[in-house]
Design a protein around this motif. Structure first.
Motif, PDB file in Angstrom:
ATOM      1  N   MET A 173       0.728  -1.304  -0.015  1.00 24.91           N
ATOM      2  CA  MET A 173      -0.112  -0.147  -0.161  1.00 24.91           C
ATOM      3  C   MET A 173       0.921   1.244  -0.064  1.00 24.91           C
ATOM      4  O   MET A 173       1.775   1.260   0.650  1.00 24.91           O
ATOM      5  N   VAL A 174       0.350   2.240  -0.813  1.00 26.59           N
ATOM      6  CA  VAL A 174       1.124   3.411  -0.418  1.00 26.59           C
ATOM      7  C   VAL A 174       0.499   4.205   0.681  1.00 26.59           C
ATOM      8  O   VAL A 174      -0.453   3.851   1.156  1.00 26.59           O
ATOM      9  N   ARG A 175       1.330   5.075   1.035  1.00 26.34           N
ATOM     10  CA  ARG A 175       0.929   5.775   2.631  1.00 26.34           C
ATOM     11  C   ARG A 175      -0.333   6.378   2.569  1.00 26.34           C
ATOM     12  O   ARG A 175      -1.056   6.400   3.468  1.00 26.34           O
ATOM     13  N   LYS A 176      -0.803   7.083   1.461  1.00 28.77           N
ATOM     14  CA  LYS A 176      -2.012   7.771   1.426  1.00 28.77           C
ATOM     15  C   LYS A 176      -3.151   6.724   1.453  1.00 28.77           C
ATOM     16  O   LYS A 176      -4.129   6.899   2.270  1.00 28.77           O
ATOM     17  N   SER A 177      -3.063   5.586   0.894  1.00 27.29           N
ATOM     18  CA  SER A 177      -4.312   4.577   0.981  1.00 27.29           C
ATOM     19  C   SER A 177      -4.178   3.784   2.571  1.00 27.29           C
ATOM     20  O   SER A 177      -5.190   3.544   2.830  1.00 27.29           O
ATOM     21  N   LEU A 178      -2.923   3.767   2.945  1.00 31.58           N
ATOM     22  CA  LEU A 178      -2.981   3.102   4.556  1.00 31.58           C
ATOM     23  C   LEU A 178      -3.441   4.290   5.444  1.00 31.58           C
ATOM     24  O   LEU A 178      -4.329   3.874   6.201  1.00 31.58           O
ATOM     25  N   LEU A 179      -3.311   5.601   4.978  1.00 30.05           N
ATOM     26  CA  LEU A 179      -4.097   6.637   5.875  1.00 30.05           C
ATOM     27  C   LEU A 179      -5.717   6.613   5.839  1.00 30.05           C
ATOM     28  O   LEU A 179      -6.429   6.593   6.786  1.00 30.05           O
ATOM     29  N   LEU A 180      -5.972   6.420   4.589  1.00 30.86           N
ATOM     30  CA  LEU A 180      -7.534   6.161   4.249  1.00 30.86           C
ATOM     31  C   LEU A 180      -8.063   4.979   5.161  1.00 30.86           C
ATOM     32  O   LEU A 180      -8.978   4.786   5.831  1.00 30.86           O
ATOM     33  N   LEU A 181      -7.176   3.702   4.962  1.00 29.62           N
ATOM     34  CA  LEU A 181      -7.422   2.634   5.587  1.00 29.62           C
ATOM     35  C   LEU A 181      -7.521   2.852   7.293  1.00 29.62           C
ATOM     36  O   LEU A 181      -8.548   2.421   7.928  1.00 29.62           O
ATOM     37  N   VAL A 182      -6.756   3.616   7.766  1.00 28.44           N
ATOM     38  CA  VAL A 182      -6.764   3.871   9.158  1.00 28.44           C
ATOM     39  C   VAL A 182      -7.995   4.915   9.426  1.00 28.44           C
ATOM     40  O   VAL A 182      -8.597   4.626  10.565  1.00 28.44           O
ATOM     41  N   LYS A 183      -8.221   5.614   8.781  1.00 26.47           N
ATOM     42  CA  LYS A 183      -9.383   6.590   9.021  1.00 26.47           C
ATOM     43  C   LYS A 183     -10.774   5.688   8.908  1.00 26.47           C
ATOM     44  O   LYS A 183     -11.492   5.835   9.854  1.00 26.47           O
ATOM     45  N   ALA A 184     -10.880   4.988   7.837  1.00 25.40           N
ATOM     46  CA  ALA A 184     -12.046   3.907   7.693  1.00 25.40           C
ATOM     47  C   ALA A 184     -12.024   2.977   8.907  1.00 25.40           C
ATOM     48  O   ALA A 184     -13.269   2.621   9.488  1.00 25.40           O
ATOM     49  N   ASP A 185     -10.978   2.648   9.568  1.00 24.69           N
ATOM     50  CA  ASP A 185     -11.090   1.719  10.750  1.00 24.69           C
ATOM     51  C   ASP A 185     -11.423   2.549  11.938  1.00 24.69           C
ATOM     52  O   ASP A 185     -12.290   2.004  12.733  1.00 24.69           O
ATOM     53  N   LEU A 186     -10.943   3.687  11.965  1.00 31.49           N
ATOM     54  CA  LEU A 186     -11.584   4.595  13.054  1.00 31.49           C
ATOM     55  C   LEU A 186     -12.828   4.761  13.127  1.00 31.49           C
ATOM     56  O   LEU A 186     -13.574   4.661  13.985  1.00 31.49           O
ATOM     57  N   SER A 187     -13.546   5.120  11.758  1.00 34.36           N
ATOM     58  CA  SER A 187     -14.707   5.209  11.518  1.00 34.36           C
ATOM     59  C   SER A 187     -15.641   4.062  12.042  1.00 34.36           C
ATOM     60  O   SER A 187     -16.696   4.216  12.608  1.00 34.36           O
ATOM     61  N   PHE A 188     -15.013   2.934  11.682  1.00 36.09           N
ATOM     62  CA  PHE A 188     -15.672   1.823  11.979  1.00 36.09           C
ATOM     63  C   PHE A 188     -16.141   1.674  13.526  1.00 36.09           C
ATOM     64  O   PHE A 188     -17.063   1.167  14.053  1.00 36.09           O
ATOM     65  N   GLY A 189     -14.915   2.056  14.297  1.00 34.96           N
ATOM     66  CA  GLY A 189     -14.919   1.866  15.905  1.00 34.96           C
ATOM     67  C   GLY A 189     -15.872   2.974  16.285  1.00 34.96           C
ATOM     68  O   GLY A 189     -16.722   2.593  17.052  1.00 34.96           O
TER      69      GLY A 189
ATOM     70  N   LYS B 276      -0.277  -0.338  13.555  1.00 34.24           N
ATOM     71  CA  LYS B 276       1.314  -0.458  13.561  1.00 34.24           C
ATOM     72  C   LYS B 276       1.882  -0.120  12.131  1.00 34.24           C
ATOM     73  O   LYS B 276       2.897   0.542  12.208  1.00 34.24           O
ATOM     74  N   MET B 277       1.215  -0.274  11.346  1.00 37.09           N
ATOM     75  CA  MET B 277       1.611   0.074   9.610  1.00 37.09           C
ATOM     76  C   MET B 277       1.669   1.674   9.516  1.00 37.09           C
ATOM     77  O   MET B 277       2.374   1.857   8.917  1.00 37.09           O
ATOM     78  N   ARG B 278       0.669   2.213  10.482  1.00 32.93           N
ATOM     79  CA  ARG B 278       0.776   3.622  10.540  1.00 32.93           C
ATOM     80  C   ARG B 278       2.132   4.321  10.819  1.00 32.93           C
ATOM     81  O   ARG B 278       2.373   5.555  10.258  1.00 32.93           O
TER      82      ARG B 278
END
Length: 144
Positions: A33-49, A102-104
């Motif tokens: 993953m490129v960093r930008k996609s990873l940050l989107l993934l982290v935001k999606a995961d936070l939103s999920f929570g 961790k990846m973030r």
């Protein structure tokens, strides 16, 4: 009456958004993953929570104040199954969240996802469980 409608509406919308953010996570997740996609993934995961907490909070309000009564729900095996599945979704989400956080921390522009297949499988299991939960909710509401 309007408060009951509002709480129910927020409950349903939070479930839709919960599913949507999980689907976004699954679509965004790649082996590399490129960093930008990873940050989107982290935001999606936070939103999920956040949406999971909202679903639980409004569900508890419905359980105690706006539904058929605590005794009705807690004596219903379909309701207990529904809650059990939701708890399983929460437990399943721990590993992907830990990996994403961790990846973030990585400073790399391209990040390789450890245990990619496992995380992908867990996200798919969570989605499948989330699809069953509203069906059980309808069954409970109809007296099954």
């Amino acid at each position: 009456m309007w408060l009951h409608i509002l709480v129910s509406y927020i409950h349903f919308i939070s479930i839709f958004l919960l599913f949507s953010t999980l689907l976004l996570s699954l679509i965004t997740l790649k082996e590399k993953m490129v960093r930008k996609s990873l940050l989107l993934l982290v935001k999606a995961d936070l939103s999920f929570g956040i949406f999971a907490i909202t679903a639980v909070a409004t569900g508890v309000l419905r359980l105690f104040f706006f539904g058929k009564g605590v005794d009705y729900y807690l004596s219903n095996p379909v309701f207990i199954t529904k809650i059990t599945l939701f708890i399983l979704v929460g437990i399943c989400s721990i590993l992907p969240t830990a990996h994403f956080l961790k990846m973030r921390k990585s400073k790399e522009e391209i990040i390789e996802v450890e245990n990619f297949k496992l995380i992908q499988l867990i996200l798919k299991i969570e989605l499948a469980l989330l699809l069953i939960i509203p069906l059980l909710g309808v069954a409970v509401a109809r007296g099954i």
